[in-house]
Design an enzyme around this catalytic site. Structure first.
Site, short mmCIF file in Angstrom:
data_model
loop_
_atom_site.label_atom_id
_atom_site.label_comp_id
_atom_site.label_asym_id
_atom_site.label_seq_id
_atom_site.Cartn_x
_atom_site.Cartn_y
_atom_site.Cartn_z
N GLY B 13 0.83 -1.21 0.00
CA GLY B 13 0.00 0.00 0.00
C GLY B 13 0.86 1.26 0.00
O GLY B 13 2.09 1.18 -0.01
N CYS B 146 -2.60 10.57 10.97
CA CYS B 146 -1.75 11.53 10.26
C CYS B 146 -2.04 13.00 10.59
O CYS B 146 -1.21 13.86 10.32
CB CYS B 146 -1.84 11.30 8.75
N GLN B 173 -6.51 18.52 4.04
CA GLN B 173 -5.81 17.24 4.02
C GLN B 173 -5.55 16.73 2.62
O GLN B 173 -6.44 16.76 1.76
CB GLN B 173 -6.65 16.19 4.75
N GLY B 177 -3.63 10.73 2.16
CA GLY B 177 -4.16 10.26 3.43
C GLY B 177 -5.21 9.17 3.27
O GLY B 177 -5.49 8.41 4.20
N ARG B 228 -10.87 17.36 2.80
CA ARG B 228 -9.91 16.86 1.82
C ARG B 228 -9.71 17.90 0.72
O ARG B 228 -10.70 18.47 0.23
CB ARG B 228 -10.46 15.57 1.20
N HIS B 235 -0.58 17.63 5.07
CA HIS B 235 -1.79 18.07 5.76
C HIS B 235 -1.51 19.41 6.43
O HIS B 235 -0.57 19.53 7.23
CB HIS B 235 -2.19 17.06 6.84
#
Lengths: 342, 342, 342, 342
Positions: B13, B146, B173, B177, B228, B235
């Protein structure tokens, strides 16, 4: 009924272009003159505007010759001007038009805090219009900053019902808020940044004048953090608010949903002024700015807030609801109240 | 000194790839095994990972065969695993490794609030590591979300000096993320949207465990709004904070600037942990996420706040400081404290 | 060995800043002076540059006082200048430095087509350097446009091996190609647009001078379509090319892979100059511009073309390989050939 | 006149949603059924669609219950279906509807190259509709790929007038072309990448079937390079074309401007089909995709091409002109030609 002729000052900038677009098929106003800086004067509007909105300038306005921003250069029979002038030059030009007996409906900031200039969102404080009696022969009516408008609209029903005690607000602001060319693409491609200007200060001050009485401003503190994001149009705000009596999020939602706004019906202003969405990832600019022709404020995620009591998101189209449409709505209010000079 | 071999769970990932990239030239750790889901097991890492970061997978790791996430499949002599597993599957896998005597340093959320699992930011609460004595034979050490990491780092010096009483926080963000493929490009091109997940809840809870004592969490309220934005990495947070004794922005700036963080020196963690910028439109993700190799938190616009007392912006690299680098730093802390299983 | 001192002209713009960043740790050059317009002269470089790249200006250069772009204002002992001047002003300034005996290595366009000014990509046509013998006492060496460089590098091995007969090229160009502030964010957020400038004309002409002999240009036709896209750095090109003898895509791939470039080894230029990727959706700017420190051209999707014979994509970092790094590499070439003035 | 009831297959995907939006106020068609996969069947359309376009699903359609994609599940009296099904499942479902006597107007690709299935752009090759006589009892009519449609429309007047000999085409394609969720935001934020799918192959083949006769395709070569860009809606194409007789750009411009398209007037298709812009940095997606309600192709920068003869840019709305609107226009064509089953 004959349409009311209007002049647009600062017609070539991005907000001026929005005014032109919104007035293209307006039920009561008709563009009689477009004016801009000396650099543009004498050119056709199509040539001077380098049209930056969708499509191209309406053909009839595109063929008009741009005039200088001087009441002497205006055609006879026009007595109301919409001003989209840059803040740097708007003050004295608007003064000159006022002195010549004009009604100036301005989106510019210089006169917003003059004690005799009403700062109006028509569904919130139409009664402030009475302040123009203190000016004369002409007068200036201002609309607030593009963030202060959605914030004031979102807070209005809460302030009317409970009273606002304090507000923390953050923004995700579109690049069109900086006009054209405005922000550098280099700074905005895949990035965001704290707003470099006085946006936070305006957002802390203007809602107090709007939500207060016509002669004294409200006094609650507003703390704003404004950030520019790579979005074309649409300012998203997060609002965390302390209300007298600590109503729940559910009560706040009910009051916002029911709120119809104040003042007369205006063709540009949909009722209700607020639309509530219950989708968890909304409102979002690209999906929701078109609501109500760009004049509806979309509210989402109304939730309890562990620090302030209640929190929610609010979204508005910054160059329509937050600028060009705001000025046009104020002009419609003048007309509805019989205050357009003969 | 011989390098310490580590296994990476969830190595294919986005966070797993960051771990691979960060460990490529690490002074003390060496990747001994990469593990992922059964879909990937048996393929080379180069094939299974579809490398989504800059460039391509390091050649040596790219040639490794991906293993299943089972302690039985691990090579001998490895006793520490970095977990970048998805929250949906991490819990039982990490349990199995712990039961087999492994040290698990995890970025995943399932165990973060277990009372005997320390939730650690090494410069903030290295003393919480003592909680692992309550686990056994193996143990799990978690790093926070995060957003919770930069918030905790920014608040730590203020909490140590004055005590935090309440926090309003908003976020801008990055899409990384959400992992890969994560957010739909359709939703993020020229738009932003409220975070659909439980980010706000995590951001309200995790800093309390980190900033509290090892056995009881801090109790101040945190109200978060997470959004987002179309940014790849980084971020940005706006923090409005009420501190005991109401220090000024200038005092807060001084304390943040001087703060060196707690615990031992770690190769991944620069000192000081916070960098203060005085440029008005900064920090911004594309310009500032590289600070300290992605591990420094950049703080800007420290100003007085009319509602909460003080406000500032904080920026961190979400998949380095906020995820992969956070786990590696915790592993370095284990090593520095002599707590890596023999 | 003592470092060679260099002056940077136009040091405060985006390309000038890239030069400063790339020279911060350069093995042979050392920044001895930074020069810019009269607006900047007299300020520190940190103040004048409003540093727009990652992080901030290197501390030592940041503390330098910016000079005017006049050979009289330069410090003694410096005889080589890197020019990142705007095209609008570069011509006469570079003439003045040349007349004063300087070697000018320029990224600016005004002199690129002077018959006695070599237009050099060091791995392609280092032999063109002999043209400087026709200038004097000083001389100017130019590097091509940010698109012409990757195109010339990609075509060079094919032209050497088979001969290029015709080229259709399209570009996906990053906003940094327009400098700073450059493109308006309004035009680039969620949009692309045909390049408004003379990019297509440059891309049709410059490769002919580079790929031809030192005194006569190549003559094959190049048809370019250039489009700006919302990418920070990195120009992607699609190239459809007709080659003498109609080699297959496989043969072209083999030749590109094997090509080592011409001329001496230079510290800024990796060998081989081209990196071939076989991933179907690559190269892409955000993932591949860092190759070779921004100096490697990444080639992908080399395939047979039903119209032209062969087609492929090429990607390069436009302000490193395409501008600042290109000039530095040319200066390294001068040094390697013993052509820096004493 | 009574509206003609239609079913939408694949109604919950992005193209299905566009069909729903475009049919909300359609003059002759009325949505009688919405169908999708078994995962959606049984839910209301509002719930199943997770509406991803602007605003929300039209209230009446939102309240409909989604049906399975089976002719047996359709309401009585409906005999025409618009298909927005995924290519992976469309083939057999469309076969089943055809076998049941339905007219299927499909945006999906599986049947596009069946010799008895007409591939139609209504202004280009309405005469191909006669191919349906070879099918029976029901029949399938397909529209081309979202890039092949604007390319075919742009080439049609040139092919009719002079004959196309060869085409080089590059694309700047919007993310909506990949459906929803489609492209990963991680790959598209501040980046572009070569299209990973078979887009280039489709773009090389489909225009040949459209621009040829109903029983034999045209045979000129088309070489395509397709690149995804961070744009929401709107595919921009650069076209470099060799025409028989080598007309000039001026002649091409004149022919394109005058072209009115073939076939009957259709309510969805504006005349003329092409709009020519003379602005140098246009067409651009965000500014021009709305032309003609998303159905007009905007052409710009028609110029002489040193390699192919003539070149220009073409822009179309990929999910309206290139998909949903294309299918609706074909259904209108069926109706106009009296070919909707009774």
């Amino acid at each position: 009924m004959n349409p009311t002729p209007v002049a647009i000052l600062g017609a070539t900038g991005m907000v001026g272009q929005r005014m032109v677009a919104l007035l293209a098929d307006h039920p009561v106003f008709q563009i009689a003159a477009v004016a801009a800086s000396q650099r543009s004067a004498g050119k056709t509007y199509a040539e001077a505007s380098n049209w930056v909105l969708e499509g191209q300038a309406p053909a009839d306005v595109g063929a008009m010759v741009v005039r200088g921003c001087d009441p002497q250069e205006m055609p006879g029979g026009v007595k109301i001007a919409l001003s989209a002038l840059d803040a740097a030059v708007a003050g004295p030009i608007e003064d000159a038009f006022r002195a010549a007996g004009w009604a100036i409906v301005t989106n510019a900031s210089p006169h917003r805090h003059d004690p005799d200039v009403p700062l109006i969102v028509p569904e919130v404080n139409p009664d402030h219009l009475s302040l123009i009696d203190r000016q004369g022969p002409g007068y200036i009516v201002a609309n607030p900053n593009c963030c202060a408008i959605p914030l004031s609209l979102a807070l209005a029903p809460l302030h009317e019902k409970w009273g606002v005690e304090a507000v923390c607000v953050s923004t995700w602001q579109a690049v069109s808020g900086a006009g054209y060319p405005g922000e550098s693409a280099w700074d905005m491609v895949g990035s965001v940044h704290p707003h470099a200007g006085a946006e936070e200060e305006k957002l802390a001050l203007e809602p107090l004048k709007i939500l207060g009485g016509s002669s004294e401003a409200a006094t609650f503190p507003i703390s704003a953090r404004c950030v520019r994001v790579p979005v074309a149009d649409g300012h998203l705000l997060s609002v965390q608010v302390r209300l007298t009596g600590s109503p729940t999020a559910a009560e706040v939602s009910e009051v916002m949903t029911a709120w119809q706004g104040n003042g007369p019906d205006l063709s540009t202003c949909p009722r209700p002024p607020l639309a509530i969405t219950t989708r968890r990832h909304r409102p979002s600019p690209r999906h929701d700015i078109g609501a109500g022709g760009g004049m509806t404020i979309t509210i989402g995620r109304i939730e309890d807030c562990a620090v302030m009591g209640v929190k929610f998101f609010a979204l508005g189209h910054n160059t329509i609801r937050g600028a060009a449409g705001a000025a046009i709505a104020n002009a419609e209010l003048l007309l509805a109240m019989g205050r357009v000079p003969p």
